[in-house]
Design an enzyme around this catalytic site. Sequence first.
Site, PDB file in Angstrom:
ATOM      1  N   CYS A 166      57.426  -6.267 102.703  1.00 44.14           N
ATOM      2  CA  CYS A 166      56.442  -6.990 103.570  1.00 44.14           C
ATOM      3  C   CYS A 166      57.444  -7.697 104.517  1.00 44.14           C
ATOM      4  CB  CYS A 166      56.131  -8.229 102.655  1.00 44.14           C
ATOM      5  SG  CYS A 166      55.206  -7.690 101.204  1.00 44.14           S
TER       6      CYS A 166
ATOM      7  N   ARG B 135      44.284  -2.899 104.287  1.00 43.87           N
ATOM      8  CA  ARG B 135      44.134  -4.484 104.449  1.00 43.87           C
ATOM      9  C   ARG B 135      44.830  -5.111 105.684  1.00 43.87           C
ATOM     10  NH1 ARG B 135      47.416  -6.461  99.031  1.00 43.87           N
ATOM     11  NH2 ARG B 135      48.909  -7.521 100.101  1.00 43.87           N
TER      12      ARG B 135
HETATM   13  P1  XMP Z   1      57.173  -5.649  95.719  1.00 42.46           P
HETATM   14  O1  XMP Z   1      58.140  -6.598  95.874  1.00 42.46           O
HETATM   15  O2  XMP Z   1      56.858  -5.698  94.151  1.00 42.46           O
HETATM   16  O3  XMP Z   1      55.830  -6.236  96.350  1.00 42.46           O
HETATM   17  O4  XMP Z   1      57.455  -4.142  96.337  1.00 42.46           O
HETATM   18  C1  XMP Z   1      54.575  -5.287  96.188  1.00 42.46           C
HETATM   19  C2  XMP Z   1      53.344  -6.217  96.979  1.00 42.46           C
HETATM   20  O5  XMP Z   1      53.699  -6.299  98.359  1.00 42.46           O
HETATM   21  C3  XMP Z   1      52.267  -6.486  99.028  1.00 42.46           C
HETATM   22  N1  XMP Z   1      52.331  -5.513 100.023  1.00 42.46           N
HETATM   23  C4  XMP Z   1      52.709  -5.890 101.515  1.00 42.46           C
HETATM   24  N2  XMP Z   1      52.870  -7.173 101.930  1.00 42.46           N
HETATM   25  N3  XMP Z   1      53.094  -5.952 103.872  1.00 42.46           N
HETATM   26  C5  XMP Z   1      53.053  -7.280 103.160  1.00 42.46           C
HETATM   27  O6  XMP Z   1      52.991  -8.343 103.863  1.00 42.46           O
HETATM   28  C6  XMP Z   1      52.854  -4.943 103.502  1.00 42.46           C
HETATM   29  O7  XMP Z   1      52.935  -3.791 104.213  1.00 42.46           O
HETATM   30  C7  XMP Z   1      52.560  -4.701 101.923  1.00 42.46           C
HETATM   31  N4  XMP Z   1      52.459  -3.880 101.453  1.00 42.46           N
HETATM   32  C8  XMP Z   1      52.284  -4.226 100.155  1.00 42.46           C
HETATM   33  C9  XMP Z   1      51.358  -6.156  97.987  1.00 42.46           C
HETATM   34  O8  XMP Z   1      50.732  -7.238  97.791  1.00 42.46           O
HETATM   35  C10 XMP Z   1      52.004  -5.469  96.835  1.00 42.46           C
HETATM   36  O9  XMP Z   1      51.270  -5.519  95.760  1.00 42.46           O
END
Ligand code: XMP
Length: 490
Positions: free
Chosen positions: A306, A403
């Site tokens: 993120c 999203r």
């Molecule tokens: P981890 O740290 O487990 O996080 O790899 C997975 C979660 O990250 C969120 N997610 C995003 N958040 N930009 C964001 O700010 C993105 O592009 C993105 N893609 C995923 C999501 O909640 C996921 O479960």
Amino acid sequence: SEPFSEKLRVPEALTFDDVLLRPKESRVEPDEADTTTRVSRSVELTVPVLSAAMDTVTESDLAIAMARQGGLGVLHRNMDVEEVAAEVERVKRADELVIREVVTASPDQTVREVDEMMEAEGVSGAPVVNDADEVLGIISATDIRPYLEVRDRDEVREAMTDEVITAPANVDAREALELMYEHKIERVPVVDEENRLSGLVTMQGILQRREYDSAARDDTGRLRVGVAVGPFETDRAAAVDEAGADVLFIDCAHAHNRNVIDSARELAAGVEADVVVGNVGTREAAAELVEFADGIKVGIGPGSICTTRVVTGSGMPQITAVAQVADVASEHDIPVIADGGIRYSGDAIKAIAAGADAVMLGSYFAGTDEAPGRVVTMNGKRYKQYRGMGSVGAMQSGDDGNRYMKDVEADEEFIPEGVEAATPYKGSVESELFQLVGGMQSGMGYVGAGTIPEFKQRAEFVRVSSAGQTEGHAHDVVITDEAPNYSPDS
Ligand code: XMP
């Protein structure tokens, strides 16, 4: 109005590395710690872990593996509605007692043809049915053997067993086993009142289900599955609900938004499945969601891929976010899921100590065999692709339900909130979950809590300085052998 400098009297917000669990007197052996939890109002799991709804993480293969181990996979929404409905059905069918897609033979096929067909389909027996699907007999590889050796052009009707033991549609595993025992058989066709085939129960299937004795199953014994749905995607919600999804995850980067909440509330009222809404990270957001959500998902920018916090300047360190939401949700008995930023089992159990009932991980599972995508080798190390759903690549391949897509057309420039990356290849989900859950259970042991609700009450945090943090990692040594649950890279 208030002086601007008052804005700088700011509250502190903490995340995983800022805190540790205070060890307490314990009578709990880690392997006895019970991790049973709830992920939404009516869905219980034996393992408090979910895999993220991301296109490099959860499709049906991973969802099946997660549910078999007692957790929950949440299918991503970068696929069209028909595709995701088919994926839901795949998970629901995976360990069904009664197999619905049965390989059948017809009485006038030759034994050679049926032998080849069974080989190609990977089955060792087949009910024999006529054009009206009525069961006439059953044939197995063993029945066919002598015919193949002597006269392989003989017809199935001669080689088959024509006194077939069948079961009614509502047969359960115990009854099926008794039929198999009594008649020394290994497969029982399931028929309707007119003797028409509707399914098949096999000994192999029963044994396979038994192997996963803590699997997440619905009331009829099928594996559980979650699905991500956009807040305005009524059609997707209806289709996956119809296909049998257990939990819908209304998936939004910032769910504390008037339009999102109004639409999510309507969407939740129209489906049978439980509805978890997220992501949020504050008390005020939680107070709105408890009015209609069956679960609340927390995480504004903690994820490994993120960039929301750097791009938008907004976010909430995850331990504080979880605790704030849990303050409100617990008063309404609504489960909380901590989503993102979890690198180690210690982070996962800290999230639960802060008030979460379950955790969701993306990068942790993206490197497994069951996640989509190929293994690539870079500098002699193996990796799999992992990308944020708000990365340029994921937004380009998604539809406008993504999203992170604001009102932009696919050919316009995006404002990404995520990156495209690679994560170390890890092997099977089973071994990754074993390490994750085992570490969480050890954490429960250090606090002396035998169940998740007890742990949430008993756990206390201490604040860690950066010196304390360094002390907690492997330090002043050169690691010679990799541990299965610790990599200093992450
Ligand atoms: P981890 O740290 O487990 O996080 O790899 C997975 C979660 O990250 C969120 N997610 C995003 N958040 N930009 C964001 O700010 C993105 O592009 C993105 N893609 C995923 C999501 O909640 C996921 O479960």
